[in-house]
Design an enzyme around this catalytic site. Structure first.
Site, mmCIF file in Angstrom:
data_model
loop_
_atom_site.group_PDB
_atom_site.id
_atom_site.type_symbol
_atom_site.label_atom_id
_atom_site.label_comp_id
_atom_site.label_asym_id
_atom_site.label_seq_id
_atom_site.Cartn_x
_atom_site.Cartn_y
_atom_site.Cartn_z
ATOM 1 N N ARG A 269 -14.671 -12.140 -0.794
ATOM 2 C CA ARG A 269 -13.939 -12.835 0.265
ATOM 3 C C ARG A 269 -14.857 -13.447 1.313
ATOM 4 O O ARG A 269 -14.521 -14.480 1.906
ATOM 5 C CB ARG A 269 -12.935 -11.887 0.932
ATOM 6 N N SER B 116 0.820 -1.206 0.000
ATOM 7 C CA SER B 116 0.000 0.000 0.000
ATOM 8 C C SER B 116 0.858 1.262 0.000
ATOM 9 O O SER B 116 0.587 2.220 -0.733
ATOM 10 C CB SER B 116 -0.932 0.005 1.216
ATOM 11 N N ARG C 116 1.401 4.122 -3.131
ATOM 12 C CA ARG C 116 1.156 5.551 -2.920
ATOM 13 C C ARG C 116 2.400 6.389 -3.200
ATOM 14 O O ARG C 116 2.320 7.431 -3.864
ATOM 15 C CB ARG C 116 0.663 5.780 -1.485
ATOM 16 N N GLU D 214 -8.573 -6.122 5.392
ATOM 17 C CA GLU D 214 -7.604 -6.993 4.729
ATOM 18 C C GLU D 214 -7.116 -8.118 5.645
ATOM 19 O O GLU D 214 -6.573 -9.121 5.177
ATOM 20 C CB GLU D 214 -6.418 -6.168 4.250
ATOM 21 N N ARG E 263 -14.774 -5.889 -9.813
ATOM 22 C CA ARG E 263 -14.399 -4.967 -8.736
ATOM 23 C C ARG E 263 -15.003 -3.590 -8.989
ATOM 24 O O ARG E 263 -14.899 -3.046 -10.094
ATOM 25 C CB ARG E 263 -12.881 -4.874 -8.596
#
EC number: 2.5.1.19
Length: 431
Positions: free
Chosen positions: A351, A33, A37, A320, A127
């Site tokens: 999920r 992550s 970024r 997550e 998604r």
């Protein structure tokens, strides 16, 4: 509940079974992550920058190649990268199965001097991205998109320029919608005010991560929680300088869970004392499930209990971690309720449906709720766990395999999305 998810292909990987407590010292690569970024911020900056400790995995390599295709020079083959920004131009982008590439660059594409088109893996078509596209259209960006089971999706073409200084977006489906607009905001002529409209934003630590990374590069950002949540970003140049990426704490979670599952001990070095990573939530979660944890000189050590306690927890800010927590819950001695995670139905796979299906397949008891999962203790048996091309479902199966003999995992290679050498690392703590 109705679910849409797709089984994966590939030869099953025999998950190591360990009848004794595991013991290991596991060095985890950089945060996916944070790497994503910092790469975007550096590519849009006004001066070259350096990124040390960057994660090199399928997702981050897709981000690197996408930014290169749009005109950014990124030098370095390992985890030390030099990023030299340049005006962005039109390109075709392969997003693979990377939500960060899909969403972040869909917003960034509004800065390019020509159309930017996107396509990716079949599973990415499920998604959601519609709310982000709605927001970009409010800024005058031209969008051409396909229609998927969750609204507008791939194939996607974005054509700027963006104008205006305010946008309202429903980010209840993904915090990445806000993060994408935040990454775009400093580069608009008048900056941008982003207002969230809808149910609460999931995974808010990821938004805080974006805000902190931008501020570190020189952005001016004001946040307001008085009324609708909003972020106001002033226009201005960014100068990231030299950034060192923290280890990925979410990727550390399966290894820490291995200690809890087997009553063993695992140490992760370079654990930050303070962080915006949602993965840091794993420590108090494991403690609530009976583990002990100590942090000394940057080394986090977790020791598992004699038996695992079930947990009733809202995982909204750390969704997550759900597959890891669910795996331990399936091995616990009391029921668990995981809530606040309805948005996981729009991740690499659904999920919630995937976890419920795989636990049930192995003889366990797990049902979906409106916004999560309810898991009750039940004896598990061996079987084939499907990863659904989802790296966190693959590690979910590996955790169960430590305790339950005869488990194999389909497509363990999908862990390369964020952890390029997971099978070798996992086997090292089980031998």
């Amino acid at each position: 509940m109705t679910s849409q998810f797709h089984p994966s292909n590939g030869d099953p990987w025999p998950a190591p079974h360990h009848s004794e407590p595991v013991s290991g010292f596991v060095t985890v690569p950089g945060s996916k992550s944070l790497t994503a970024r910092h790469l975007v911020i550096a590519a849009l900056s006004s001066s070259p920058s350096r990124l040390s400790g960057a994660l090199r995995s399928r997702d981050t390599d897709l981000m690197i190649e996408a930014l290169r295709a749009m005109g950014t020079t990124i030098e370095g083959d390992g985890d030390d990268l030099t990023i030299i920004p340049a005006p962005l131009h039109g390109a075709h982008i392969d997003v693979g199965l990377a939500g960060t590439v899909f969403r972040f660059l869909a917003a960034v594409a509004a800065l390019a001097d020509g159309p930017v088109s996107f396509d990716g893996d079949a599973a990415m078509y499920a998604r959601p991205i519609g709310p982000l596209l709605d927001g970009l259209e409010q800024l005058g960006v031209k969008i051409t998109a396909g229609e998927g089971p969750r609204g507008r999706t791939l194939p996607l073409t974005v054509e700027g320029p963006a104008s205006g200084s305010a946008v309202t977006v429903d980010a209840s489906g993904s915090s990445q919608f806000v993060s994408a607009l935040l990454l775009l905001a400093p580069h608009l002529p008048h900056g941008l005010t982003i207002t969230h409209e809808g149910e609460s934003v999931p995974s808010l630590p990821h938004v805080a991560m974006t805000v902190e990374a931008l501020r570190r590069a020189g952005a001016s950002i004001e946040e307001s929680t008085d009324g609708p949540v909003s972020w106001t970003v002033a226009p201005g140049p960014l100068h990231p300088g030299h950034i060192t990426v923290e280890p990925d704490l979410s990727n550390a979670s399966p290894f820490l869970a291995a200690a809890v599952a087997t009553g063993g001990t695992v140490t992760i070095p370079h654990w930050p004392a303070q962080t915006t990573q949602a993965g840091a939530h794993i420590v108090p979660i494991l403690e609530r499930m009976g583990a002990t944890a100590t942090l000394s000189d940057g080394n986090l050590t977790v020791t598992g209990p004699g038996s695992i306690s079930g947990i009733d927890i809202d995982l909204r800010d750390a969704g997550e971690l759900t597959p890891t927590v669910a795996a331990l819950a399936a091995l616990a001695d009391s029921p668990s309720r995981l809530s606040g995670i309805a948005h996981l139905r729009g991740h690499e796979t659904d999920r919630l449906a995937a976890i419920a299906s795989e636990v049930t397949k192995l003889g366990g008891r797990c049902v979906e709720t409106r916004d999560g999962l309810f898991i009750e203790p039940a004896p598990l048996h061996g079987g084939v766990v499907d990863s659904y091309e989802d790296h966190r479902m693959a590690t979910f199966g590996a955790i169960l395999g430590l305790v339950v003999p005869g488990i194999s995992v389909i497509d363990i290679a999908c862990t390369s999305k964020t952890l390029p050498d997971f099978p070798t690392m996992w086997e090292a703590i089980t031998t």
